[in-house]
Enzyme design. Structure first.
Site, short mmCIF file in Angstrom:
data_model
loop_
_atom_site.label_atom_id
_atom_site.label_comp_id
_atom_site.label_asym_id
_atom_site.label_seq_id
_atom_site.Cartn_x
_atom_site.Cartn_y
_atom_site.Cartn_z
N HIS A 201 0.79 -1.24 0.00
CA HIS A 201 0.00 0.00 0.00
C HIS A 201 0.82 1.28 0.00
O HIS A 201 0.26 2.37 -0.06
CB HIS A 201 -0.96 0.02 1.19
CG HIS A 201 -0.28 0.35 2.49
ND1 HIS A 201 0.49 -0.56 3.17
CD2 HIS A 201 -0.24 1.48 3.22
CE1 HIS A 201 0.96 0.01 4.27
NE2 HIS A 201 0.53 1.24 4.33
C1 UD1 Z 1 -2.36 5.29 5.96
C2 UD1 Z 1 -1.08 5.83 6.59
C3 UD1 Z 1 0.02 4.78 6.50
C4 UD1 Z 1 -0.43 3.47 7.09
C5 UD1 Z 1 -1.74 3.04 6.41
C6 UD1 Z 1 -2.26 1.75 7.01
C7 UD1 Z 1 -0.66 8.24 6.39
C8 UD1 Z 1 0.17 9.25 5.73
N1 UD1 Z 1 -0.60 7.01 5.87
O1 UD1 Z 1 -2.11 5.06 4.59
O2 UD1 Z 1 1.15 5.23 7.20
O3 UD1 Z 1 0.56 2.51 6.88
O4 UD1 Z 1 -2.71 4.07 6.61
O5 UD1 Z 1 -3.36 1.27 6.31
O6 UD1 Z 1 -1.34 8.56 7.33
N2 UD1 Z 1 -9.45 4.55 1.73
C9 UD1 Z 1 -10.62 3.87 1.66
N3 UD1 Z 1 -11.20 3.49 2.85
C10 UD1 Z 1 -10.67 3.77 4.06
C11 UD1 Z 1 -9.45 4.48 4.11
C12 UD1 Z 1 -8.86 4.85 2.93
O7 UD1 Z 1 -11.14 3.59 0.60
O8 UD1 Z 1 -11.25 3.40 5.09
C13 UD1 Z 1 -8.79 4.95 0.45
C14 UD1 Z 1 -9.06 6.39 0.11
O9 UD1 Z 1 -9.29 6.51 -1.24
C15 UD1 Z 1 -7.78 7.10 0.42
C16 UD1 Z 1 -6.73 5.99 0.26
O10 UD1 Z 1 -7.40 4.77 0.59
O11 UD1 Z 1 -7.52 8.18 -0.39
C17 UD1 Z 1 -5.54 6.17 1.15
O12 UD1 Z 1 -5.94 6.35 2.52
P1 UD1 Z 1 -5.05 7.25 3.53
O13 UD1 Z 1 -5.62 7.17 4.89
O14 UD1 Z 1 -4.80 8.59 2.93
O15 UD1 Z 1 -3.65 6.56 3.48
P2 UD1 Z 1 -3.29 5.00 3.56
O16 UD1 Z 1 -2.71 4.61 2.25
O17 UD1 Z 1 -4.42 4.21 4.11
#
Ligand code: UD1
Length: 353
Positions: A201
């Site tokens: 991820h």
């Molecule tokens: C985040 C953390 C990362 C951690 C990871 C664990 C930061 C900078 N990154 O990354 O350090 O290792 O979580 O999972 O804080 N999304 C969904 N559903 C959700 C959450 C996210 O669909 O419940 C999608 C959204 O489109 C979003 C993307 O995933 O834009 C990324 O989510 P985000 O929380 O920005 O970062 P992670 O890649 O999850």
């Protein structure tokens, strides 16, 4: 009575906060739990609260997804009134996600003491968004709870006074130890006898179409010799769809709940990942881990544990996999203080101060 406020937002935060919440509750201190809503899908959030027996959050800021600056700023705006209303004596933040640094900034401005659980980790790679979050959070924190010796050394070299640093061990391993018996009881559920467990991820691996295609191609080559079990993070799923990559052969799964994922780790022949926490969990379990990153903020998993950094080198991935399949996987030991009591140590220190 002391009042401790915890801030969690993303999947790994929940696993780290659970044992600390439990230990503080046992000491009878008042607690407030704030969920920023950075992760919000049922299987990225609610399922973890249920399985880890975390109480319902007192506040859910429902921030959702966005750019890093937008998300950080939005959490700050929504968190500030909560802190002003609750007036905690201490705010605990966990790990290195955007929720961590956002909450720390709010508290620093309001002169509310901050404790950082999992302090001192450094990848020395500023292209990784979490590295900025770690540096800023540690700089603002009053108490720094580290999981390993390297964390202490990094903080001391950055000028953090020694008396603020407390090496408590690894809270993520507290949860692992607590739920391992339940994980071992889960039936095999039709998973293959021998398989590689994959997670992916990191933006550096999944946000660029060529990088992602290259990694998935390597995994498809691996799948000729070894079954692959691959629960896919929503971010990675979106990118695979956006780039039109055909990953059908890899049998992509939805993200799995915590205990089920633990069960998969215990049964895997090898884990291939770019996650931070999984490098630690595999080290504890003695399962070979091949990390698809050029560096790690958790070097102890390489020096003492089962972790090998294979970076983006396809040949290296293939060579290390052949080693594992030939029964020549790297052996490791469990790092000191990864013993299931890190949360108790955090709670004791908070009570004493
Ligand atoms: C985040 C953390 C990362 C951690 C990871 C664990 C930061 C900078 N990154 O990354 O350090 O290792 O979580 O999972 O804080 N999304 C969904 N559903 C959700 C959450 C996210 O669909 O419940 C999608 C959204 O489109 C979003 C993307 O995933 O834009 C990324 O989510 P985000 O929380 O920005 O970062 P992670 O890649 O999850």
């Amino acid at each position: 009575m002391k009042h401790i406020l915890h801030v969690v937002g993303a999947r790994p935060n929940f696993v780290k906060a659970a044992p600390v919440l439990r230990a503080i509750r046992q000491l009878g201190m008042r607690q407030t739990l704030v969920h920023t809503g950075q992760h919000y899908d049922r299987n990225m959030s609610d399922v973890f609260f249920t399985e880890l027996q975390i109480p319902e959050p007192d506040f859910n800021l429902e921030v959702g997804s966005g750019t890093h600056s937008w998300q950080t700023a939005e959490i700050m705006q929504r968190f500030e009134p909560v802190v002003l209303e609750r007036k905690p004596d201490m705010v605990l933040v966990y790990g290195d996600v955007n929720s961590t640094v956002a909450a720390a900034l709010v508290c620093a401005k309001l002169l509310i003491p901050i404790s950082h659980v999992e302090a001192g980790l450094r990848s020395f790679d500023r292209t990784m968004p979490e590295e900025t979050n770690r540096i800023v959070t540690d700089r603002l924190s009053d108490l720094l709870f580290t999981p390993s010796e390297d964390g202490d050394a990094n903080l001391l070299s950055e000028g953090v006074p020694k008396e603020r640093i407390h090496r408590v061990g690894n809270v993520m391993i507290d949860s692992l130890i607590q739920f391992l018996p339940a994980a071992r009881n889960i039936p095999k559920n039709g998973f293959p006898d021998r398989f590689a467990l994959v997670t992916l991820h990191r933006p550096s691996n999944v946000d660029d179409s060529q990088n992602l295609q290259g990694i998935l191609d390597s995994l498809m080559e691996v799948s000729v010799h070894l079954d692959i079990v691959f629960p896919v993070h929503p971010r990675t799923r979106q990118r695979i769809e956006k780039f039109g990559i055909d990953a059908e052969k890899l049998h992509l799964l939805e993200p799995v709940p915590y205990i089920e994922f633990l069960s998969l780790q215990t049964r895997a022949a090898v884990v291939i990942t770019d996650s931070g926490g999984i490098q630690e969990e595999t080290t504890y379990l003695g399962i070979p881990c091949l990390t698809l990153r050029p560096n790690t903020e958790r070097p102890i998993t390489v020096t003492l544990g089962t972790n090998i950094l294979v970076g983006e080198d396809k040949k290296r991935l293939g060579a290390e996999l052949r080693n594992v399949l030939a029964g020549k996987a790297k052996k490791g030991v469990i790092p000191p203080l990864w013993d299931g009591h890190a949360g108790d140590r955090v709670a004791d220190i908070l009570q004493r101060l």
